[in-house]
Design a protein around this motif. Structure first.
Motif, PDB file in Angstrom:
ATOM      1  N   ALA A 174     125.497  64.481 -34.611  1.00 37.56           N
ATOM      2  CA  ALA A 174     126.506  65.247 -35.356  1.00 37.56           C
ATOM      3  C   ALA A 174     127.296  66.151 -34.423  1.00 37.56           C
ATOM      4  O   ALA A 174     128.511  66.351 -34.606  1.00 37.56           O
ATOM      5  N   ARG A 175     126.634  66.684 -33.405  1.00 35.11           N
ATOM      6  CA  ARG A 175     127.329  67.530 -32.445  1.00 35.11           C
ATOM      7  C   ARG A 175     128.231  66.722 -31.515  1.00 35.11           C
ATOM      8  O   ARG A 175     129.234  67.228 -31.006  1.00 35.11           O
ATOM      9  N   THR A 176     127.891  65.440 -31.324  1.00 37.43           N
ATOM     10  CA  THR A 176     128.634  64.599 -30.378  1.00 37.43           C
ATOM     11  C   THR A 176     129.781  63.864 -31.039  1.00 37.43           C
ATOM     12  O   THR A 176     130.937  63.908 -30.579  1.00 37.43           O
ATOM     13  N   LEU A 177     129.479  63.149 -32.116  1.00 37.70           N
ATOM     14  CA  LEU A 177     130.481  62.359 -32.831  1.00 37.70           C
ATOM     15  C   LEU A 177     129.967  62.144 -34.244  1.00 37.70           C
ATOM     16  O   LEU A 177     129.103  61.302 -34.480  1.00 37.70           O
ATOM     17  N   ALA A 178     130.465  62.911 -35.190  1.00 35.53           N
ATOM     18  CA  ALA A 178     129.914  62.924 -36.549  1.00 35.53           C
ATOM     19  C   ALA A 178     130.309  61.697 -37.351  1.00 35.53           C
ATOM     20  O   ALA A 178     129.569  61.264 -38.233  1.00 35.53           O
ATOM     21  N   THR A 179     131.479  61.125 -37.069  1.00 30.97           N
ATOM     22  CA  THR A 179     131.889  59.927 -37.800  1.00 30.97           C
ATOM     23  C   THR A 179     132.880  59.140 -36.961  1.00 30.97           C
ATOM     24  O   THR A 179     133.545  59.698 -36.076  1.00 30.97           O
ATOM     25  N   ALA A 191     135.342  55.269 -37.457  1.00 25.93           N
ATOM     26  CA  ALA A 191     135.682  54.129 -38.313  1.00 25.93           C
ATOM     27  C   ALA A 191     134.983  52.866 -37.812  1.00 25.93           C
ATOM     28  O   ALA A 191     134.713  52.716 -36.609  1.00 25.93           O
ATOM     29  N   PRO A 192     134.690  51.920 -38.699  1.00 19.17           N
ATOM     30  CA  PRO A 192     133.903  50.749 -38.310  1.00 19.17           C
ATOM     31  C   PRO A 192     134.604  49.787 -37.368  1.00 19.17           C
ATOM     32  O   PRO A 192     133.934  48.966 -36.724  1.00 19.17           O
ATOM     33  N   GLN A 193     135.937  49.863 -37.249  1.00 20.34           N
ATOM     34  CA  GLN A 193     136.630  48.928 -36.345  1.00 20.34           C
ATOM     35  C   GLN A 193     136.450  49.289 -34.878  1.00 20.34           C
ATOM     36  O   GLN A 193     136.787  48.490 -33.995  1.00 20.34           O
ATOM     37  N   HIS A 194     135.924  50.479 -34.588  1.00 23.86           N
ATOM     38  CA  HIS A 194     135.717  50.899 -33.205  1.00 23.86           C
ATOM     39  C   HIS A 194     134.273  50.652 -32.784  1.00 23.86           C
ATOM     40  O   HIS A 194     133.374  50.546 -33.618  1.00 23.86           O
ATOM     41  N   ALA A 195     134.051  50.560 -31.484  1.00 25.60           N
ATOM     42  CA  ALA A 195     132.687  50.460 -30.960  1.00 25.60           C
ATOM     43  C   ALA A 195     132.105  51.856 -30.781  1.00 25.60           C
ATOM     44  O   ALA A 195     132.819  52.809 -30.467  1.00 25.60           O
ATOM     45  N   ASN A 196     130.815  51.964 -30.976  1.00 24.62           N
ATOM     46  CA  ASN A 196     130.124  53.252 -30.872  1.00 24.62           C
ATOM     47  C   ASN A 196     128.732  53.011 -30.297  1.00 24.62           C
ATOM     48  O   ASN A 196     128.062  52.036 -30.667  1.00 24.62           O
ATOM     49  N   ASP A 197     128.274  53.891 -29.415  1.00 23.57           N
ATOM     50  CA  ASP A 197     127.023  53.634 -28.720  1.00 23.57           C
ATOM     51  C   ASP A 197     125.825  53.535 -29.655  1.00 23.57           C
ATOM     52  O   ASP A 197     124.958  52.667 -29.490  1.00 23.57           O
ATOM     53  N   GLN A 198     125.748  54.391 -30.677  1.00 21.12           N
ATOM     54  CA  GLN A 198     124.599  54.369 -31.577  1.00 21.12           C
ATOM     55  C   GLN A 198     124.595  53.107 -32.443  1.00 21.12           C
ATOM     56  O   GLN A 198     123.537  52.509 -32.684  1.00 21.12           O
ATOM     57  N   ARG A 199     125.771  52.693 -32.894  1.00 19.37           N
ATOM     58  CA  ARG A 199     125.858  51.471 -33.686  1.00 19.37           C
ATOM     59  C   ARG A 199     125.446  50.263 -32.841  1.00 19.37           C
ATOM     60  O   ARG A 199     124.681  49.403 -33.295  1.00 19.37           O
ATOM     61  N   SER A 200     125.936  50.206 -31.619  1.00 16.28           N
ATOM     62  CA  SER A 200     125.608  49.083 -30.742  1.00 16.28           C
ATOM     63  C   SER A 200     124.115  49.037 -30.447  1.00 16.28           C
ATOM     64  O   SER A 200     123.488  47.969 -30.467  1.00 16.28           O
ATOM     65  N   ALA A 228     123.866  57.612 -39.308  1.00 12.13           N
ATOM     66  CA  ALA A 228     122.854  56.698 -39.819  1.00 12.13           C
ATOM     67  C   ALA A 228     122.276  55.841 -38.698  1.00 12.13           C
ATOM     68  O   ALA A 228     121.062  55.610 -38.631  1.00 12.13           O
ATOM     69  N   CYS A 229     123.142  55.365 -37.811  1.00 16.74           N
ATOM     70  CA  CYS A 229     122.672  54.520 -36.711  1.00 16.74           C
ATOM     71  C   CYS A 229     121.849  55.313 -35.707  1.00 16.74           C
ATOM     72  O   CYS A 229     120.869  54.801 -35.152  1.00 16.74           O
ATOM     73  N   ALA A 230     122.237  56.560 -35.448  1.00 12.15           N
ATOM     74  CA  ALA A 230     121.423  57.410 -34.570  1.00 12.15           C
ATOM     75  C   ALA A 230     120.035  57.605 -35.165  1.00 12.15           C
ATOM     76  O   ALA A 230     119.020  57.596 -34.438  1.00 12.15           O
ATOM     77  N   ALA A 231     119.967  57.774 -36.492  1.00 13.57           N
ATOM     78  CA  ALA A 231     118.670  57.896 -37.153  1.00 13.57           C
ATOM     79  C   ALA A 231     117.871  56.611 -37.021  1.00 13.57           C
ATOM     80  O   ALA A 231     116.646  56.641 -36.819  1.00 13.57           O
ATOM     81  N   ALA A 232     118.537  55.450 -37.107  1.00 10.28           N
ATOM     82  CA  ALA A 232     117.841  54.172 -36.968  1.00 10.28           C
ATOM     83  C   ALA A 232     117.301  53.989 -35.554  1.00 10.28           C
ATOM     84  O   ALA A 232     116.159  53.555 -35.371  1.00 10.28           O
ATOM     85  N   VAL A 233     118.124  54.300 -34.555  1.00  7.95           N
ATOM     86  CA  VAL A 233     117.671  54.182 -33.165  1.00  7.95           C
ATOM     87  C   VAL A 233     116.432  55.053 -32.940  1.00  7.95           C
ATOM     88  O   VAL A 233     115.436  54.614 -32.350  1.00  7.95           O
ATOM     89  N   GLY A 284     135.494  41.330 -45.943  1.00  7.62           N
ATOM     90  CA  GLY A 284     134.655  42.379 -46.494  1.00  7.62           C
ATOM     91  C   GLY A 284     134.454  43.483 -45.479  1.00  7.62           C
ATOM     92  O   GLY A 284     134.513  43.258 -44.264  1.00  7.62           O
ATOM     93  N   GLY A 285     134.219  44.684 -45.967  1.00  7.75           N
ATOM     94  CA  GLY A 285     133.983  45.815 -45.080  1.00  7.75           C
ATOM     95  C   GLY A 285     133.712  47.074 -45.867  1.00  7.75           C
ATOM     96  O   GLY A 285     133.894  47.117 -47.086  1.00  7.75           O
ATOM     97  N   LEU A 286     133.254  48.105 -45.158  1.00  3.90           N
ATOM     98  CA  LEU A 286     132.946  49.390 -45.775  1.00  3.90           C
ATOM     99  C   LEU A 286     133.414  50.500 -44.843  1.00  3.90           C
ATOM    100  O   LEU A 286     133.272  50.389 -43.617  1.00  3.90           O
ATOM    101  N   THR A 287     133.937  51.556 -45.397  1.00  2.11           N
ATOM    102  CA  THR A 287     134.390  52.681 -44.580  1.00  2.11           C
ATOM    103  C   THR A 287     133.272  53.225 -43.697  1.00  2.11           C
ATOM    104  O   THR A 287     133.502  53.603 -42.548  1.00  2.11           O
ATOM    105  N   TYR A 288     132.058  53.226 -44.224  1.00  5.09           N
ATOM    106  CA  TYR A 288     130.949  53.846 -43.498  1.00  5.09           C
ATOM    107  C   TYR A 288     130.018  52.809 -42.866  1.00  5.09           C
ATOM    108  O   TYR A 288     128.866  53.114 -42.562  1.00  5.09           O
ATOM    109  N   SER A 289     130.510  51.591 -42.645  1.00  4.72           N
ATOM    110  CA  SER A 289     129.695  50.558 -42.021  1.00  4.72           C
ATOM    111  C   SER A 289     129.270  50.988 -40.618  1.00  4.72           C
ATOM    112  O   SER A 289     130.103  51.246 -39.751  1.00  4.72           O
ATOM    113  N   GLY A 290     127.975  51.089 -40.405  1.00  8.33           N
ATOM    114  CA  GLY A 290     127.462  51.520 -39.102  1.00  8.33           C
ATOM    115  C   GLY A 290     127.787  52.958 -38.786  1.00  8.33           C
ATOM    116  O   GLY A 290     128.090  53.307 -37.632  1.00  8.33           O
ATOM    117  N   HIS A 291     127.696  53.825 -39.771  1.00  8.31           N
ATOM    118  CA  HIS A 291     127.996  55.247 -39.581  1.00  8.31           C
ATOM    119  C   HIS A 291     127.154  55.810 -38.432  1.00  8.31           C
ATOM    120  O   HIS A 291     125.945  55.553 -38.353  1.00  8.31           O
TER     121      HIS A 291
END
Length: 454
Positions: A82-87, A89-98, A322-327, A312-319
């Motif tokens: 949350a301090r680094t990057l709180a949100t 969009a799903p079209q971009h790459a993000n380290d936690q999602r990856s 949420a992904c940081a919590a999964a990792v 298909g898609g979702l605004t919060y796909s791979g938020h």
């Protein structure tokens, strides 16, 4: 056990309840007939209610807090993200999602190498079905009675329990069939082998009568959860896989409830040596600390969308939260041996102790499960196997079982005429035995109330 903690503020708790009753619309409920419990805090395997009572959480809330409540490593990972990057969009790459996608794919069976992230299990099943229909060009999906796949429109129609009925207009393209359930066999089976063979024969007949060329997918819970925790007999999931291969049908396995340690394995289908085309997950992937679900996709299905857009898609796909919590959660599960703990608790504690309780209490018709995923089926008569409550309903006996459990210090999970034992995968042996001691007392009350005969 009652503990009053320093933060307990009766006025604040009363206001919480008052505002809930005035403004919150609760799921699956007649709004004027419920009295929601106020939960003020939680830690590990326990929660505290608004009166200061500490309750052993044998529900894992909705069978999702696999790593227990307030795990400090995961809480801190969410705060850091949350301090680094709180949100983002799903079209971009993000380290936690990856990284979350990598960790999930590495633990999924076979060549399931891509993840489509969703907000939870229902929309994971929605998108899995959409992928299957688009890939095959076929309209129908087969799913079993006694199942639950979510509350959104397609998912609720896929569901095979009574929650489907008010939402089912018969236009969803879903066909239901009977899955294996030896205790209440639809096939007059007397052994697991018979039940497996006859259930597969029934499914093949449904496929043939519906027309294989019209069926896009078969969707199954790896182990039906809220419908009764019915582990499939050996060979059943492999048999369904073979039927799907024979008829060109996409095999979707719903591991929303069973995935990420619940049964003492990362995934049930991997434990069974079965690789589906699509695998859906949610809940345990990060213990529900931030909503997350997804579809793990085989290379064959992914290739279909290599040069055509997936619609298909979702605004919060791979938020990212949420992904940081999964990792963090997957890291903790691996580091701390949480999945091995769940398997050991099931093998060494729940399994043998529930067999013992079943022998002592005539109201227990059957116990079944794996890991920290068990059900006690309650009956008024062991010979007729008459349940203490109807499917999808309740009864005074079940209401008393819930009330007594809470009075004795345990938060239960119940459905129809069953008590489910679904604590966090982190539960200790002493906590598991504490819960079983309470269940023993509750069953004594149930024996008396329902006049069960052995």
């Amino acid at each position: 056990m009652t503990l009053v903690h320093p933060e307990l503020n009766p006025q604040a708790i009363a206001r919480t309840y008052e505002l809930d009753r005035r403004h919150v619309f609760h799921s699956w409920s007649a709004q004027a007939e419920i009295t929601p419990m106020v939960i003020t805090r939680a830690e590990g395997s326990y929660i505290w209610d608004g009166e200061g009572n500490r309750l052993l959480d044998f529900s894992s809330q909705l069978v999702n807090t696999n790593i227990g409540h307030q795990h400090p490593y995961v809480v801190e990972a969410i705060a850091d993200q949350a301090r680094t990057l709180a949100t983002v969009a799903p079209q971009h790459a993000n380290d936690q999602r990856s990284e979350a996608a990598r960790l999930i794919c590495e633990r999924a069976p076979g060549e399931l190498n891509r993840v489509f992230f969703t907000n939870g299990g229902a929309d994971a099943n929605e998108h899995a079905v959409r992928m299957a229909r688009l890939t095959t060009g076929r309209p129908k999906v087969l799913s079993r009675y006694r199942s639950y796949h979510g509350g959104t429109q397609t998912a609720i129609n896929l569901t095979g329990d009574p929650r489907r009925w008010p939402n089912d207009e018969g236009t969803s393209g879903v066909v239901h069939f009977f899955g294996p359930y030896l205790y209440r066999s639809h096939f007059d089976a007397t052994t697991e082998e018979e039940e497996c063979r006859r259930a597969l024969a029934h499914l093949e007949q449904v496929i043939e009568l519906e027309g294989p060329q019209t069926i896009a997918a078969i969707l199954l819970e790896a182990i039906p959860g809220t419908a009764g925790i019915m582990p499939p007999p050996p060979g059943y999931l492999a048999g369904v896989r073979a039927l799907c291969d024979q008829y060109g049908i996409v095999f979707i396995v719903d591991e929303v409830m069973t995935g990420f340690g619940r049964t003492g394995a990362w995934f049930v289908c991997d434990d069974e040596g079965v690789v589906p085309d699509l695998l859906t997950f949610a809940k345990g992937v990060n213990s529900g600390y931030v909503p997350l679900g997804g579809v793990v996709i085989s290379d064959r299905i992914a290739e279909h969308f290599a040069h055509r857009p997936y619609p298909g898609g979702l605004t919060y796909s791979g938020h990212p939260l949420a992904c940081a919590a999964a990792v963090a959660a997957i890291t903790v599960m691996e580091r701390d041996g949480i999945i091995d703990n769940a398997r050991r608790i099931g093998t060494d504690v729940f399994g043998p102790e529930l067999v013992r309780l079943a022998a002592q209490h005539p109201s227990v018709g059957e116990v079944r499960g794996r890991g920290v995923f068990w059900a006690i089926e309650l009956v008024t008569d062991r010979h007729t196997r008459r349940p203490v409550a109807p499917t999808g309903g309740s009864s005074p006996v079940m209401a008393e079982a819930v009330r007594a459990s809470k009075e004795l210090g345990l938060l239960p999970f119940t459905n129809s005429g069953r008590i489910h034992l679904v604590p966090p995968c982190t539960i200790t042996e002493s906590e598991a035995r504490e819960g079983l001691h309470i269940i023993d007392q509750v069953l004594s009350r149930v024996d008396t109330l329902c006049g069960a005969s052995s």
